[in-house]
Write a protein that holds these residues in place. Sequence first.
Motif, mmCIF file in Angstrom:
data_model
loop_
_atom_site.group_PDB
_atom_site.id
_atom_site.type_symbol
_atom_site.label_atom_id
_atom_site.label_comp_id
_atom_site.label_asym_id
_atom_site.label_seq_id
_atom_site.Cartn_x
_atom_site.Cartn_y
_atom_site.Cartn_z
ATOM 1 N N SER A 191 22.461 -37.705 -21.980
ATOM 2 C CA SER A 191 22.392 -38.951 -21.217
ATOM 3 C C SER A 191 23.087 -38.737 -19.881
ATOM 4 O O SER A 191 24.130 -38.077 -19.819
ATOM 5 N N VAL A 192 22.529 -39.295 -18.803
ATOM 6 C CA VAL A 192 23.094 -39.136 -17.467
ATOM 7 C C VAL A 192 23.170 -40.493 -16.777
ATOM 8 O O VAL A 192 22.222 -41.280 -16.832
ATOM 9 N N LEU A 193 24.309 -40.742 -16.141
ATOM 10 C CA LEU A 193 24.528 -41.902 -15.287
ATOM 11 C C LEU A 193 24.694 -41.409 -13.860
ATOM 12 O O LEU A 193 25.417 -40.434 -13.624
ATOM 13 N N ALA A 194 24.037 -42.069 -12.905
ATOM 14 C CA ALA A 194 24.167 -41.654 -11.506
ATOM 15 C C ALA A 194 24.265 -42.862 -10.589
ATOM 16 O O ALA A 194 23.640 -43.896 -10.830
ATOM 17 N N THR A 195 25.077 -42.735 -9.544
ATOM 18 C CA THR A 195 25.065 -43.642 -8.405
ATOM 19 C C THR A 195 24.916 -42.783 -7.164
ATOM 20 O O THR A 195 25.603 -41.763 -7.024
ATOM 21 N N ALA A 196 24.033 -43.194 -6.264
ATOM 22 C CA ALA A 196 23.719 -42.338 -5.115
ATOM 23 C C ALA A 196 23.705 -43.131 -3.822
ATOM 24 O O ALA A 196 22.938 -44.079 -3.667
ATOM 25 N N GLY A 197 24.575 -42.721 -2.895
ATOM 26 C CA GLY A 197 24.607 -43.264 -1.556
ATOM 27 C C GLY A 197 24.726 -42.132 -0.559
ATOM 28 O O GLY A 197 25.340 -41.106 -0.864
ATOM 29 N N LEU A 198 24.157 -42.299 0.628
ATOM 30 C CA LEU A 198 24.066 -41.190 1.582
ATOM 31 C C LEU A 198 24.600 -41.549 2.965
ATOM 32 O O LEU A 198 24.086 -41.076 3.977
ATOM 33 N N SER A 199 25.669 -42.341 3.026
ATOM 34 C CA SER A 199 26.242 -42.652 4.331
ATOM 35 C C SER A 199 27.000 -41.471 4.923
ATOM 36 O O SER A 199 27.301 -41.464 6.113
ATOM 37 N N ASN A 200 27.306 -40.472 4.097
ATOM 38 C CA ASN A 200 28.072 -39.313 4.571
ATOM 39 C C ASN A 200 27.459 -37.998 4.092
ATOM 40 O O ASN A 200 28.108 -37.204 3.421
ATOM 41 N N PRO A 201 26.190 -37.726 4.456
ATOM 42 C CA PRO A 201 25.539 -36.494 4.017
ATOM 43 C C PRO A 201 26.212 -35.267 4.614
ATOM 44 O O PRO A 201 26.721 -35.306 5.732
ATOM 45 N N ALA A 202 26.196 -34.182 3.852
ATOM 46 C CA ALA A 202 26.821 -32.932 4.300
ATOM 47 C C ALA A 202 25.779 -31.817 4.287
ATOM 48 O O ALA A 202 25.368 -31.352 3.222
ATOM 49 N N ALA A 203 25.341 -31.406 5.468
ATOM 50 C CA ALA A 203 24.299 -30.392 5.576
ATOM 51 C C ALA A 203 24.900 -28.990 5.618
ATOM 52 O O ALA A 203 26.009 -28.787 6.136
ATOM 53 N N LEU A 204 24.165 -28.022 5.080
ATOM 54 C CA LEU A 204 24.542 -26.612 5.148
ATOM 55 C C LEU A 204 23.367 -25.834 5.729
ATOM 56 O O LEU A 204 22.450 -25.440 5.011
ATOM 57 N N PRO A 205 23.357 -25.613 7.052
ATOM 58 C CA PRO A 205 22.227 -24.926 7.681
ATOM 59 C C PRO A 205 22.070 -23.509 7.148
ATOM 60 O O PRO A 205 23.058 -22.836 6.794
ATOM 61 N N MET A 206 20.826 -23.045 7.093
ATOM 62 C CA MET A 206 20.543 -21.701 6.606
ATOM 63 C C MET A 206 20.357 -20.712 7.736
ATOM 64 O O MET A 206 19.900 -19.603 7.544
ATOM 65 N N SER A 207 20.743 -21.118 8.971
ATOM 66 C CA SER A 207 20.715 -20.197 10.096
ATOM 67 C C SER A 207 21.994 -20.381 10.895
ATOM 68 O O SER A 207 22.580 -21.465 10.919
ATOM 69 N N ALA A 208 22.433 -19.299 11.550
ATOM 70 C CA ALA A 208 23.657 -19.358 12.346
ATOM 71 C C ALA A 208 23.342 -19.969 13.700
ATOM 72 O O ALA A 208 22.561 -19.447 14.470
ATOM 73 N N ALA A 209 23.946 -21.107 13.973
ATOM 74 C CA ALA A 209 23.728 -21.774 15.258
ATOM 75 C C ALA A 209 24.932 -22.635 15.558
ATOM 76 O O ALA A 209 25.670 -23.039 14.670
ATOM 77 N N GLU A 210 25.121 -22.914 16.842
ATOM 78 C CA GLU A 210 26.228 -23.779 17.203
ATOM 79 C C GLU A 210 25.949 -25.206 16.776
ATOM 80 O O GLU A 210 24.799 -25.622 16.634
ATOM 81 N N THR A 211 26.980 -25.975 16.577
ATOM 82 C CA THR A 211 26.799 -27.384 16.288
ATOM 83 C C THR A 211 26.326 -28.100 17.540
ATOM 84 O O THR A 211 26.385 -27.573 18.646
ATOM 85 N N ALA A 212 25.867 -29.317 17.366
ATOM 86 C CA ALA A 212 25.280 -30.067 18.480
ATOM 87 C C ALA A 212 26.260 -30.264 19.620
ATOM 88 O O ALA A 212 25.878 -30.321 20.787
#
Length: 238
Positions: free
Chosen positions: A86-107
Amino acid sequence: MFETTVRDGVCQLRREGARWLSTAWDGGYRTADAVYNVTVPEGFERTDLDAYRAERLSGAGFAVGPTLLTGVHMEHARCARSGSVSVLATAGLSNPAALPMSAAETADGSDGTASNPADSPDWRPGTVNVVVGADRALDDGALATLLATAVEAKAATLLDAAGVPGTTSDAAIVGCVPSAERASFAGSATEIGAATRVCVRDAIRASLAARYGGDALPTVENAEYGVVTDRDTEVFEP
């Protein structure tokens, strides 16, 4: 069978005599009859989390046990069940955390060191919280594997739905029943692992649908507190 009860912004997942592994602030291995997912109010700034948990659980008429905190209202909590899991989940995305798969500078041209969104005085965590209950007896290693299986499924689901593997404040609790039928493994190829993967996927999808309806999900670019982990590493042979 694990049973759920929702009261006063608290969701309880209960199974008498269960053993749990939590990634929360007081995480680790614990034996408890129940664990909890608790909605915190907007502008939440409490740091005395043990005391806060005791207040909230007592106020809802529950005994103290391992707890996760979230900014998502429990009306958006969803459960999924398959076989012994059995699984319980709550999901909100106000603070997503991305992990880019290429080396690049941030914006902004920085070196990619992500600031902590919790430093903002009005930070409200979105958070994807997952609680898994397996009606099987698992040793500590298998329970840790179950945690990895659940987190992997969470990341895969969010990558498909929102293009990110998680948020900056995700947490999980996994549990088993020492008195139940024993299972030696809990990876993705096992009955428990497979059931966990599909339950995590479907519970998170359902919670996102409840939380956002037909609206587009937040992205790192438009979310209030999104972060990108983008920095250089030194890669070497061991």
